[in-house]
Design an enzyme around this catalytic site. Structure first.
Site, mmCIF file in Angstrom:
data_model
loop_
_atom_site.group_PDB
_atom_site.id
_atom_site.type_symbol
_atom_site.label_atom_id
_atom_site.label_comp_id
_atom_site.label_asym_id
_atom_site.label_seq_id
_atom_site.Cartn_x
_atom_site.Cartn_y
_atom_site.Cartn_z
ATOM 1 N N ASP A 109 -9.446 18.030 7.404
ATOM 2 C CA ASP A 109 -9.307 16.578 7.468
ATOM 3 C C ASP A 109 -10.179 16.038 8.603
ATOM 4 O OD1 ASP A 109 -7.997 13.881 7.393
ATOM 5 O OD2 ASP A 109 -6.563 14.911 6.104
ATOM 6 N N HIS A 184 -6.236 9.900 10.288
ATOM 7 C CA HIS A 184 -5.872 10.476 8.982
ATOM 8 C C HIS A 184 -5.430 11.930 9.104
ATOM 9 C CE1 HIS A 184 -6.552 11.803 4.767
ATOM 10 N NE2 HIS A 184 -6.360 10.544 4.443
ATOM 11 N N SER A 524 -3.253 11.086 -0.223
ATOM 12 C CA SER A 524 -3.475 11.829 1.021
ATOM 13 C C SER A 524 -2.166 12.105 1.735
ATOM 14 C CB SER A 524 -4.390 11.038 1.963
ATOM 15 O OG SER A 524 -5.730 11.098 1.561
#
Length: 746
Positions: A109, A184, A524
């Protein structure tokens, strides 16, 4: 890329340099050109080459395939309780799986914020001797940032820089290290395996005990995605190569490419995940955020677990009071930083259009369409249109024009957008229209916003999220995708406090607000929920293959919401969900640890699948890391792959498919078949009873589908159950009747 000829990694790397030096004319040029040598899972390299040089390389003996670099895109407190994954559930998966202790989750990520409370190493076990990974230093990140929670961290930027040029980290929006500047990666990592954090919240909302699904699992971080946007496939493959060598048990991948889908022998996620699965590593991927449209699901390889997103039972109601004291309710994250708890004039975009803007564009508040003089000091109501669907765009338009608040009317969904610099409430079209009715009946309409509340248990859930990408797979329709649904809407998890949130929402220029936790929506977010559950299952069943673990999750999934009603899929309009929305259904972690039977597979099954897809021997040899010859390229195997589902994309009169189940319940078990036939078909199962004992642990059965229609049909859905009085092992049945081959879906 090709098969490995040497076991010594240095010899593999030397062979790569020799190939490139032969093309470029010198070893120095080759050294500059090569970005990565992939030497653990297979033999391959990433290099900067012109099209003509790439073609010359492809023609060299021993080179199997040359694949261009692609740029991929990135696609929790209440959610784990909602899944009944609680410490106090007697004999539950969390207690039996020791909270994931012993499992290593690799997260690919945007990196990690190691100081987050979610990643403290209290109560964590010692780093296992089997771990081969490293703690790679860089900007703002040294070895001390790894601990007994974050046991490894690497970063990859060569492929990204080869595509976009040198990444500038001097402006503070990115770190050339595993440190997360986006948020994220920190969010997904803490969702999968974050430790317990008391009183976590986002702006005081969604407050509670935050934790990951496997809070005692170790984390290994592979930073492959960067703040300016995008993740290089060359970097991703390098991360897969390292993770396979490092010794992770699960790989969590909340990213993917856009449509059209590349072939499995060209797609880096498929190639990298194949090598990982061949080593016994489960790979979990997000399904994509292009829903609710059919055939939009990505990451469709049969060896990965592809995750759809669903809602949970937490809502954020926010009241709008009109001047006549009537109140309507929308959803927002409004905590009153700006003083809107008093009345302001309200206007609609079309009535305050800029001189050169048409009413339709102004109604949806497209950029630059509002007259700033008429907007200043007012709340604006904007209506989503076919061409302007973004609340973020509307918020920026209103803010730039001097407005003090936004009401955005849109199709009904439960995921809540957060805008920076301007209070924003989302409502559905019906509420938006009722506000217009009030405005038209009053010469000086006014409204005020109340503060948002957090409400649990008053919203029917789960539902499949509007944005969650849908099946069938556009590449291999006989492979059901997505596989499973998990919470992915309004998920609270750790965040990077230096993340410039203007980057993601584009509302307020130079507006930076720091958060340690944030609410986010997307597949996600659903992906790491399954990654955490896989880590728990690995802790309980360390010898199970990735296919067995996927089967356990799929065959025990639920088709009902909290109130025993069939799960609904958000859409246009909402409808009863089907396998193209949620695969096997909504994940039920506690049932997944004791599935009764599993549909298991080996690498050889996936190789036969690739042969049936029509790929050539050299391309499959690359995937398989060994010389492979396809003896049978019959497409019949596509429907006979031992998946925990049966999908027949083209049923004319009848077809018989086979499956094999492995007993993982008590040694002496008898299972009986029960069928809910897809509409328009008759289904027969032979044998209809399976008897297992100490010597018969694996049994095959056949399923025959008969079409009762002679029409070009749509897909219809059913289920096949195997039941022993304790376990209910269900797989979805998906059938489309046809009269002529290769018709487009009608």
């Amino acid at each position: 890329m090709g098969e490995r000829r040497w076991d010594e990694p240095q010899l593999v790397q030397d062979s790569h340099h020799q190939i490139v030096s032969d093309i470029l004319g010198s070893k120095e040029a080759a050294k500059e050109s090569i970005l990565y040598s992939y030497k653990h899972g297979f033999s391959g390299f990433a290099a900067v080459l012109t099209h003509s040089q790439a073609k010359l390389t492809a023609d060299l003996p021993g080179v199997v395939r040359v694949v261009p670099n692609r740029i991929l895109s990135l696609h929790t407190t209440r959610s784990w309780d909602f899944l009944q994954l609680k410490p106090n559930v007697e004999n539950g998966i969390l207690s039996k799986g020791h909270s994931g202790a012993g499992s290593i989750i690799g997260v690919m990520d945007t990196g990690i914020w190691p100081e987050s409370e979610s990643f403290k190493d209290e109560n964590m076990g010692e780093i296992p001797p089997r771990w081969n990974g490293i703690c790679q230093e860089g900007e703002g990140f040294n070895r001390s940032n790894c601990n007994r929670k974050i046991i490894g961290a690497r970063w990859y930027v060569k492929g990204y820089e080869a595509e976009f040029g040198k990444l500038n980290s001097s402006d503070g929006v990115e770190f050339l290290s595993p440190r997360d500047a986006v948020g994220h990666g920190t969010h997904t990592s803490s969702t999968a395996a974050g430790g317990m954090v008391k009183d976590a919240s986002f702006l005081g909302l969604a407050q509670g005990l935050a934790r990951g699904g496997a809070p005692l699992a170790w984390l290994a971080i592979y930073k492959i995605c960067w703040a300016p946007g995008g993740c290089s496939s060359a970097d991703l493959l390098a991360a897969f190569d390292d993770a396979t060598f490092d010794g992770v048990d699960v790989i969590s991948l909340s990213l993917g490419s856009s449509l059209p889908l590349s072939t499995y022998v060209d797609d880096i996620v498929s190639i990298g995940s194949f090598h990982a699965v061949a080593k016994g590593i489960s790979v979990v991927c997000s399904a994509g955020n292009s829903g609710p449209y059919p055939q939009t699901v990505i990451n469709t390889a049969p060896w990965v677990i592809t995750v759809a997103a669903s809602t949970i039972d937490r809502a954020f109601p926010t009241a709008i009071t009109m001047g006549n004291n009537q109140t309507v309710v929308g959803q927002a994250f409004y905590t009153g930083k700006e003083d809107l708890n008093k009345f302001y004039p309200i206007v609609i975009g079309k009535d305050i259009a800029a001189f050169d803007a048409d009413e339709g564009s102004a109604r949806s508040c497209e950029s630059g369409t509002l007259n700033a003089t008429l907007v200043r000091g007012k709340i604006v109501i904007c209506f989503q249109s076919q061409f302007q669907r973004s609340a973020a765009t509307a918020a920026r338009t209103v803010l730039d024009s001097g407005g003090v608040g936004l009401i955005f009317a849109k199709f009904p969904t439960k995921d809540v957008h957060f805008s920076f610099g301007i209070p924003y409430i989302q409502v559905d079209f019906a509420i938006g229209t009722s506000l217009l009715t009030y405005m038209e009946a009053n010469r000086n309409p006014i409204v005020k916003f109340s503060f948002t509340k957090t409400v649990i248990g008053q919203q029917i859930s789960p539902e499949v999220a509007f944005f969650s990408s849908r099946g069938p797979s556009s590449l291999s329709p006989s492979v059901l995708k997505p596989d499973i649904a998990a919470p992915g809407v309004n998920i609270l998890a750790s965040w990077s406090p230096v993340s410039n949130l203007e980057q993601t929402d584009h509302v307020t220029p130079n507006y930076i607000l720091q958060f340690n936790f944030k609410v986010e929506s997307g597949t996600s977010m659903s992906c790491p929920h399954i990654s955490g559950i896989v880590a728990l299952l690995k802790a309980i069943h360390p010898t199970w293959s990735p296919a067995a673990i996927k089967s356990a999750i799929v065959t025990t999934a639920s088709l009902k919401d909290e109130y025993a009603q069939s799960i609904v899929a958000e859409g246009a309009p909402h409808k009863q969900a089907d396998p193209f929305d949620y695969g096997g259904g909504h994940v039920d972690p506690n049932k997944a640890m004791d599935p009764g039977l599993v549909y298991d597979m080996e690498v050889s099954d996936y190789v036969r699948f690739l042969c049936a897809m029509g790929y050539n021997n050299s391309a499959i040899s690359l995937m398989n890391r060994a010389s492979t010859t396809c003896n049978d390229k019959s497409t019949k195997f596509l429907v006979n792959l031992n998946l925990p589902s049966i999908t027949i994309p083209e049923l004319k009169k009848s077809i018989t498919v086979s499956r094999q189940v492995t007993n993982v319940s008590p040694m002496n078990s008898v299972y009986t078949a029960r069928v809910q036939a897809p509409a328009g078909t008759t289904v027969r199962v032979e044998p209809s009873t399976l008897t297992f004992n100490s010597t018969r642990k694996k049994l095959k059965f056949k399923v025959t589908f008969y079409s009762r229609l002679r029409v070009q049909g749509r897909y219809s859905f059913g289920n096949l159950f195997w039941e022993d009085g304790i376990h209910v092992v269900r797989i979805p049945l998906i059938v489309r009747t046809i009269i002529d081959e290769f018709y487009a879906e009608t």
